[in-house]
Design a protein around this motif. Structure first.
Motif, PDB file in Angstrom:
ATOM      1  N   THR A  33       0.851  -1.187   0.000  1.00 47.02           N
ATOM      2  CA  THR A  33       0.000   0.000   0.000  1.00 47.02           C
ATOM      3  C   THR A  33       0.883   1.232   0.000  1.00 47.02           C
ATOM      4  O   THR A  33       1.940   1.254   0.647  1.00 47.02           O
ATOM      5  CB  THR A  33      -0.973   0.002   1.206  1.00 47.02           C
ATOM      6  N   MET A  34       0.447   2.257  -0.736  1.00 48.16           N
ATOM      7  CA  MET A  34       1.260   3.455  -0.910  1.00 48.16           C
ATOM      8  C   MET A  34       0.389   4.696  -0.752  1.00 48.16           C
ATOM      9  O   MET A  34      -0.512   4.924  -1.586  1.00 48.16           O
ATOM     10  CB  MET A  34       1.900   3.454  -2.309  1.00 48.16           C
ATOM     11  N   PRO A  35       0.595   5.500   0.293  1.00 46.79           N
ATOM     12  CA  PRO A  35      -0.109   6.780   0.380  1.00 46.79           C
ATOM     13  C   PRO A  35       0.144   7.587  -0.892  1.00 46.79           C
ATOM     14  O   PRO A  35       1.288   7.727  -1.329  1.00 46.79           O
ATOM     15  CB  PRO A  35       0.523   7.449   1.610  1.00 46.79           C
ATOM     16  N   LEU A  70      -2.686   4.092  -3.226  1.00 46.81           N
ATOM     17  CA  LEU A  70      -2.550   3.205  -4.374  1.00 46.81           C
ATOM     18  C   LEU A  70      -2.131   1.854  -3.816  1.00 46.81           C
ATOM     19  O   LEU A  70      -1.177   1.782  -3.029  1.00 46.81           O
ATOM     20  CB  LEU A  70      -1.499   3.741  -5.337  1.00 46.81           C
ATOM     21  N   ARG A  71      -2.833   0.799  -4.218  1.00 42.05           N
ATOM     22  CA  ARG A  71      -2.617  -0.505  -3.587  1.00 42.05           C
ATOM     23  C   ARG A  71      -2.313  -1.574  -4.638  1.00 42.05           C
ATOM     24  O   ARG A  71      -2.846  -1.533  -5.746  1.00 42.05           O
ATOM     25  CB  ARG A  71      -3.847  -0.897  -2.776  1.00 42.05           C
ATOM     26  N   ILE A  72      -1.467  -2.511  -4.266  1.00 46.95           N
ATOM     27  CA  ILE A  72      -1.173  -3.680  -5.099  1.00 46.95           C
ATOM     28  C   ILE A  72      -1.522  -4.918  -4.293  1.00 46.95           C
ATOM     29  O   ILE A  72      -1.130  -5.041  -3.129  1.00 46.95           O
ATOM     30  CB  ILE A  72       0.308  -3.727  -5.511  1.00 46.95           C
ATOM     31  N   GLY A  73      -2.249  -5.813  -4.903  1.00 44.67           N
ATOM     32  CA  GLY A  73      -2.640  -7.032  -4.199  1.00 44.67           C
ATOM     33  C   GLY A  73      -3.297  -8.000  -5.150  1.00 44.67           C
ATOM     34  O   GLY A  73      -2.778  -8.273  -6.233  1.00 44.67           O
ATOM     35  N   GLY A  74      -4.445  -8.503  -4.747  1.00 51.34           N
ATOM     36  CA  GLY A  74      -5.097  -9.496  -5.570  1.00 51.34           C
ATOM     37  C   GLY A  74      -6.606  -9.473  -5.437  1.00 51.34           C
ATOM     38  O   GLY A  74      -7.163  -8.961  -4.459  1.00 51.34           O
ATOM     39  N   GLN A  75      -7.253 -10.008  -6.418  1.00 50.46           N
ATOM     40  CA  GLN A  75      -8.683 -10.297  -6.437  1.00 50.46           C
ATOM     41  C   GLN A  75      -8.911 -11.232  -7.609  1.00 50.46           C
ATOM     42  O   GLN A  75      -8.131 -11.239  -8.571  1.00 50.46           O
ATOM     43  CB  GLN A  75      -9.517  -9.019  -6.582  1.00 50.46           C
ATOM     44  N   SER A  76      -9.936 -12.044  -7.532  1.00 49.81           N
ATOM     45  CA  SER A  76     -10.210 -13.023  -8.597  1.00 49.81           C
ATOM     46  C   SER A  76      -8.997 -13.916  -8.855  1.00 49.81           C
ATOM     47  O   SER A  76      -8.741 -14.334  -9.983  1.00 49.81           O
ATOM     48  CB  SER A  76     -10.632 -12.306  -9.893  1.00 49.81           C
ATOM     49  N   LYS A  77      -8.202 -14.135  -7.782  1.00 55.80           N
ATOM     50  CA  LYS A  77      -7.052 -15.044  -7.791  1.00 55.80           C
ATOM     51  C   LYS A  77      -5.850 -14.524  -8.591  1.00 55.80           C
ATOM     52  O   LYS A  77      -4.906 -15.281  -8.843  1.00 55.80           O
ATOM     53  CB  LYS A  77      -7.446 -16.437  -8.310  1.00 55.80           C
ATOM     54  N   ILE A  78      -5.866 -13.247  -8.968  1.00 54.27           N
ATOM     55  CA  ILE A  78      -4.769 -12.700  -9.779  1.00 54.27           C
ATOM     56  C   ILE A  78      -4.198 -11.444  -9.115  1.00 54.27           C
ATOM     57  O   ILE A  78      -4.808 -10.834  -8.252  1.00 54.27           O
ATOM     58  CB  ILE A  78      -5.237 -12.356 -11.215  1.00 54.27           C
ATOM     59  N   ILE A 101       6.112   3.677   0.732  1.00 54.60           N
ATOM     60  CA  ILE A 101       5.819   2.345   0.222  1.00 54.60           C
ATOM     61  C   ILE A 101       5.828   1.384   1.400  1.00 54.60           C
ATOM     62  O   ILE A 101       6.834   1.284   2.122  1.00 54.60           O
ATOM     63  CB  ILE A 101       6.859   1.898  -0.823  1.00 54.60           C
ATOM     64  N   TYR A 102       4.721   0.692   1.594  1.00 52.84           N
ATOM     65  CA  TYR A 102       4.587  -0.227   2.729  1.00 52.84           C
ATOM     66  C   TYR A 102       4.220  -1.625   2.243  1.00 52.84           C
ATOM     67  O   TYR A 102       3.343  -1.793   1.384  1.00 52.84           O
ATOM     68  CB  TYR A 102       3.516   0.274   3.701  1.00 52.84           C
ATOM     69  N   PHE A 103       4.873  -2.619   2.824  1.00 48.72           N
ATOM     70  CA  PHE A 103       4.707  -4.021   2.451  1.00 48.72           C
ATOM     71  C   PHE A 103       4.017  -4.758   3.593  1.00 48.72           C
ATOM     72  O   PHE A 103       4.417  -4.618   4.751  1.00 48.72           O
ATOM     73  CB  PHE A 103       6.068  -4.658   2.175  1.00 48.72           C
ATOM     74  N   GLY A 104       3.023  -5.581   3.273  1.00 45.42           N
ATOM     75  CA  GLY A 104       2.349  -6.304   4.350  1.00 45.42           C
ATOM     76  C   GLY A 104       1.090  -7.008   3.892  1.00 45.42           C
ATOM     77  O   GLY A 104       1.098  -7.761   2.912  1.00 45.42           O
ATOM     78  N   TRP A 105      -0.012  -6.713   4.586  1.00 46.99           N
ATOM     79  CA  TRP A 105      -1.269  -7.416   4.303  1.00 46.99           C
ATOM     80  C   TRP A 105      -2.448  -6.555   4.718  1.00 46.99           C
ATOM     81  O   TRP A 105      -2.452  -5.964   5.802  1.00 46.99           O
ATOM     82  CB  TRP A 105      -1.325  -8.742   5.054  1.00 46.99           C
ATOM     83  N   GLU A 106      -3.451  -6.518   3.838  1.00 45.75           N
ATOM     84  CA  GLU A 106      -4.723  -5.866   4.143  1.00 45.75           C
ATOM     85  C   GLU A 106      -5.812  -6.633   3.424  1.00 45.75           C
ATOM     86  O   GLU A 106      -5.716  -6.885   2.219  1.00 45.75           O
ATOM     87  CB  GLU A 106      -4.693  -4.405   3.679  1.00 45.75           C
TER      88      GLU A 106
END
Length: 236
Positions: free
Chosen positions: A105-107, A117-125, A207-212
């Motif tokens: 996640t990035m403020p 602005l966030r990077i992660g997943g949905q719909s398995k991608i 820039i923050y690395f983790g889980w949400e």
């Protein structure tokens, strides 16, 4: 006297000058790498893990709980003022599911106060998500889903991305371009309809690395050999 980060940055010259290069082999500097849990914190945690690493013996482990307030991140505010290239080796314990989650996640001041602005997943991608309008890159149509890729589990994966001042977004997994996660002038992406409806160009401040998780998903992620640079470092 050069600090550890500066010395590691010089090791990449002439290929790239890295503003941040961290392998956690000297431990976890919680001043340079603070935790981040926006609004609330109910169950997520960050630890230095000496049982698994991409290189050396240490990595950062994030145990993410379910629900938004189970989030937890760790990261840096040392980001370039222009183009930003990020490389991190990532290991996930569980596969991405249909539920929406973020592991970066990035403020983003371009979106407004306290928006990300966030990077992660949905719909398995793998995907991007813009908080203000909840747009995704790629579109979560069958074609958009096929244009991205899953994140493997149980192994170290080299994840890279580039955010350009002209609105460019580029993404690589283990050195391979992810077409669905690419938006830049002169390159067509028929699966970026949602993303390109906005004229916002990211201006991230950390820039923050983790889980949400925005549902009930839980996961454990490890991060190692992180580089934040004004040019691409690659999977070296």
């Amino acid at each position: 006297m050069f600090g550890r980060t500066a010395l590691l940055a010089l090791a990449f010259v002439p290929f790239s000058f890295a503003q941040v290069s961290e392998d956690f082999e000297s431990g976890w500097d919680q001043t340079a790498w603070p935790t981040y849990a926006n609004d609330c914190n109910q169950g997520g945690k960050v630890t230095l893990d000496s049982t698994t690493a991409h290189s050396g013996t240490n990595s950062i482990r994030v145990d993410g709980a379910g629900g938004y307030c189970g989030h937890m991140f760790v990261g840096t505010k040392s980001v370039p003022s222009g183009d930003i290239y990020v490389r991190a080796y990532i290991k996930a314990s569980k596969a991405l599911t249909d539920s929406h989650v973020s592991f970066i996640t990035m403020p983003d001041s371009a979106q407004g106060t306290n928006k990300h602005l966030r990077i992660g997943g949905q719909s398995k991608i793998l995907m991007y998500n813009r908080e203000t309008d909840d747009a995704t890159l790629p579109d979560l149509s069958p074609q958009g889903i096929a244009a991205s890729t899953a994140l493997p589990t149980g192994s170290w994966e080299c994840f890279e991305y580039h955010l350009g001042t002209d609105g460019t977004t580029e993404t690589w997994l283990n050195g391979n371009v992810i077409d669905g996660l690419t938006v830049k002038p002169g390159v067509a992406n028929s699966n970026a309809g949602q993303w390109q409806r906005s004229t916002v160009k990211p201006k991230i401040t950390a820039i923050y690395f983790g889980w949400e998780s925005y549902g009930g998903d839980t996961n454990t992620f490890w991060f190692d050999d992180i580089s934040v640079s004004s040019t691409r470092v690659g999977c070296t």
